[in-house]
Write a protein that holds these residues in place. Structure first.
Motif, PDB file in Angstrom:
ATOM      1  N   ARG A 188       0.833  -1.204   0.000  1.00 16.98           N
ATOM      2  CA  ARG A 188       0.000   0.000   0.000  1.00 16.98           C
ATOM      3  C   ARG A 188       0.873   1.262   0.000  1.00 16.98           C
ATOM      4  NH1 ARG A 188      -4.585  -2.630  -1.484  1.00 16.98           N
ATOM      5  NH2 ARG A 188      -5.153  -4.230   0.031  1.00 16.98           N
ATOM      6  N   ARG A 234      -2.748  -6.789  -8.709  1.00 20.43           N
ATOM      7  CA  ARG A 234      -2.954  -5.559  -7.944  1.00 20.43           C
ATOM      8  C   ARG A 234      -4.443  -5.291  -7.755  1.00 20.43           C
ATOM      9  NH1 ARG A 234      -1.119  -1.647 -11.463  1.00 20.43           N
ATOM     10  NH2 ARG A 234      -1.444  -0.098  -9.806  1.00 20.43           N
ATOM     11  N   GLN A 235      -5.232  -5.567  -8.784  1.00 18.60           N
ATOM     12  CA  GLN A 235      -6.673  -5.368  -8.678  1.00 18.60           C
ATOM     13  C   GLN A 235      -7.301  -6.391  -7.733  1.00 18.60           C
ATOM     14  OE1 GLN A 235      -8.413  -2.763 -10.000  1.00 18.60           O
ATOM     15  NE2 GLN A 235     -10.146  -3.553  -8.798  1.00 18.60           N
ATOM     16  N   ALA A 238      -7.471  -4.955  -4.416  1.00 18.45           N
ATOM     17  CA  ALA A 238      -8.026  -3.595  -4.371  1.00 18.45           C
ATOM     18  C   ALA A 238      -8.925  -3.396  -3.154  1.00 18.45           C
ATOM     19  CB  ALA A 238      -8.808  -3.315  -5.649  1.00 18.45           C
ATOM     20  N   ASP A 240     -11.842  -0.454  -1.999  1.00 14.23           N
ATOM     21  CA  ASP A 240     -12.597   0.690  -2.515  1.00 14.23           C
ATOM     22  C   ASP A 240     -12.193   0.993  -3.962  1.00 14.23           C
ATOM     23  OD1 ASP A 240     -13.867   0.940  -0.061  1.00 14.23           O
ATOM     24  OD2 ASP A 240     -12.371   2.345   0.706  1.00 14.23           O
ATOM     25  N   ASN A 241     -11.980  -0.077  -4.711  1.00 13.00           N
ATOM     26  CA  ASN A 241     -11.595  -0.013  -6.125  1.00 13.00           C
ATOM     27  C   ASN A 241     -10.244   0.664  -6.348  1.00 13.00           C
ATOM     28  OD1 ASN A 241     -12.281  -0.893  -8.724  1.00 13.00           O
ATOM     29  ND2 ASN A 241     -12.935   1.162  -9.323  1.00 13.00           N
ATOM     30  N   ARG A 242      -9.429   0.714  -5.311  1.00  7.71           N
ATOM     31  CA  ARG A 242      -8.069   1.235  -5.435  1.00  7.71           C
ATOM     32  C   ARG A 242      -7.101   0.055  -5.399  1.00  7.71           C
ATOM     33  NH1 ARG A 242      -7.780   6.649  -1.572  1.00  7.71           N
ATOM     34  NH2 ARG A 242      -9.544   7.755  -2.540  1.00  7.71           N
ATOM     35  N   LYS A 245      -0.494  -0.932  -4.708  1.00  5.63           N
ATOM     36  CA  LYS A 245       0.611  -0.359  -5.475  1.00  5.63           C
ATOM     37  C   LYS A 245       1.397  -1.462  -6.173  1.00  5.63           C
ATOM     38  CE  LYS A 245       1.833   3.474  -5.124  1.00  5.63           C
ATOM     39  NZ  LYS A 245       1.523   4.685  -5.926  1.00  5.63           N
ATOM     40  N   ASN A 313      -5.934   8.975   3.105  1.00  2.31           N
ATOM     41  CA  ASN A 313      -5.666   8.307   1.832  1.00  2.31           C
ATOM     42  C   ASN A 313      -4.833   7.049   2.103  1.00  2.31           C
ATOM     43  OD1 ASN A 313      -6.611  10.348  -0.454  1.00  2.31           O
ATOM     44  ND2 ASN A 313      -5.617  11.555   1.154  1.00  2.31           N
ATOM     45  N   TYR A 315      -5.257   4.054   0.989  1.00  2.00           N
ATOM     46  CA  TYR A 315      -5.135   3.106  -0.114  1.00  2.00           C
ATOM     47  C   TYR A 315      -4.822   3.809  -1.446  1.00  2.00           C
ATOM     48  CZ  TYR A 315      -7.150  -0.047   3.291  1.00  2.00           C
ATOM     49  OH  TYR A 315      -7.374  -0.804   4.419  1.00  2.00           O
TER      50      TYR A 315
END
Length: 315
Positions: A188, A234-235, A238, A240-242, A245, A313, A315
């Motif tokens: 992250r 990475r997805q 995820a 919250d759709n973030r 890294k 922030n 994520y």
């Protein structure tokens, strides 16, 4: 962002995903204990550590009453009996998100010669909701423990022979044990120094101490790591759709329960009694970088804004 090979092979490729860190951060590292470090140590209740001595390497967790401060350059760990070892320690205060990290060399007599001391931000604890404990069955399996783990210490091995531990925090279920036996650990947003990741690029050995807030047990994981920038991985991590890294993939996974742990119910209960009067993280960090004078005060204003932004922030 350029396409990078998978896995990431060197720091040039790593920096395509994690930008270079501001050089002022190097100034946060102290070589001795100042009044801010001593304040934190005196308020802390628990030491989480990792050592490497010859062919031995493992985690340990001690209460701080097992520690004596010999001088600003030396600590005495009375309960640790090891051959000469490289050691990395994290000091925790129940209810406080940021931590103090101390790296050094331990002698056979348990005396730790301090090489580095610095504060580490509280984003890992925030992501883990570290001070919101839960109840865990004493018969929990390693696989279920991994699924529910929210806080971790990541131990890596430097090219200089020194070890380093770094906190990681996740929501339950984000540290994933796959059907093929590999373990996925998301990376992250952090301070961009990426010291652990850089270590893993040169030495893929990795160790994790996994923690479920409120649980007295600690699960240790060891294996071989590679750093992946693959979009689908990475997805997969995820929030919250973030996307994460990066993702650390761990193969050849082995686990064991930590035996020498002082993590108990009392520690988790202490988080309900917040420590008062502790120097805030932003002020401590700014002081270490620029001192207590006018430059330190101006730096504190900047650092305080950055810390508050980072807390919103995660994520």
């Amino acid at each position: 962002m350029q396409n990078t090979p998978d896995p990431i092979r060197n720091e040039v490729e790593l920096r395509q995903h994690i930008a270079a860190y501001p050089s002022i951060l190097d100034q946060r590292i102290q070589t001795r204990l100042d009044d801010l470090c001593l304040e934190f140590i005196h308020a802390s209740q628990l030491i989480m550590g990792f050592y490497q001595a010859q062919d031995q390497a493992d985690f340990f967790i001690l209460p701080t009453d097992q520690l004596m401060i010999q001088s600003p350059e030396q600590l005495q760990l009375s309960a640790v009996s090891l051959p000469s070892a490289s050691v990395s320690l994290i000091f925790l205060i129940a209810g406080v998100d940021h931590v103090l990290r101390i790296n050094g060399q331990l002698t056979e007599s348990g005396r730790l010669h301090i090489q580095q001391s610095y504060f580490h931000c509280g984003r890992a604890a925030m992501r883990a909701r570290l001070w919101q404990p839960e109840t865990v069955s004493a018969t929990i399996t390693p696989a279920d423990f991994i699924h529910r783990a929210r806080y971790a210490l990541l131990a890596s091995f430097g090219a200089d022979g020194k070890v380093l531990i770094s906190p990681r925090g996740e929501q339950a279920g984000q540290i994933q044990l796959l059907a093929d036996g590999k373990l996925l650990l998301p990376e992250r947003p952090g301070n961009k120094v990426a010291a652990s990741l850089r270590n893993l690029l040169t030495d893929p050995r990795i160790r994790l101490a996994l923690i479920i807030p409120g649980c007295e047990r600690v699960l240790c994981v060891q294996g071989m790591a590679r750093i992946s920038a693959a979009a689908e991985k990475r997805q997969q991590a995820a929030v919250d759709n973030r996307p994460a890294k990066l993702v650390i993939e761990i193969a050849d996974v082995r686990t064991h329960w930590l035996n020498n742990s002082a993590l108990d119910a009392t520690f988790w209960q202490l988080s309900e009694q917040p420590v008062s009067g502790l120097t805030p993280f932003a002020k401590a960090l700014a002081t270490h970088m620029k001192g207590k004078g006018m430059m330190g005060k101006l730096t504190h204003l900047v650092v305080d804004r950055v810390v508050k932004k980072d807390a919103n922030n995660l994520y």
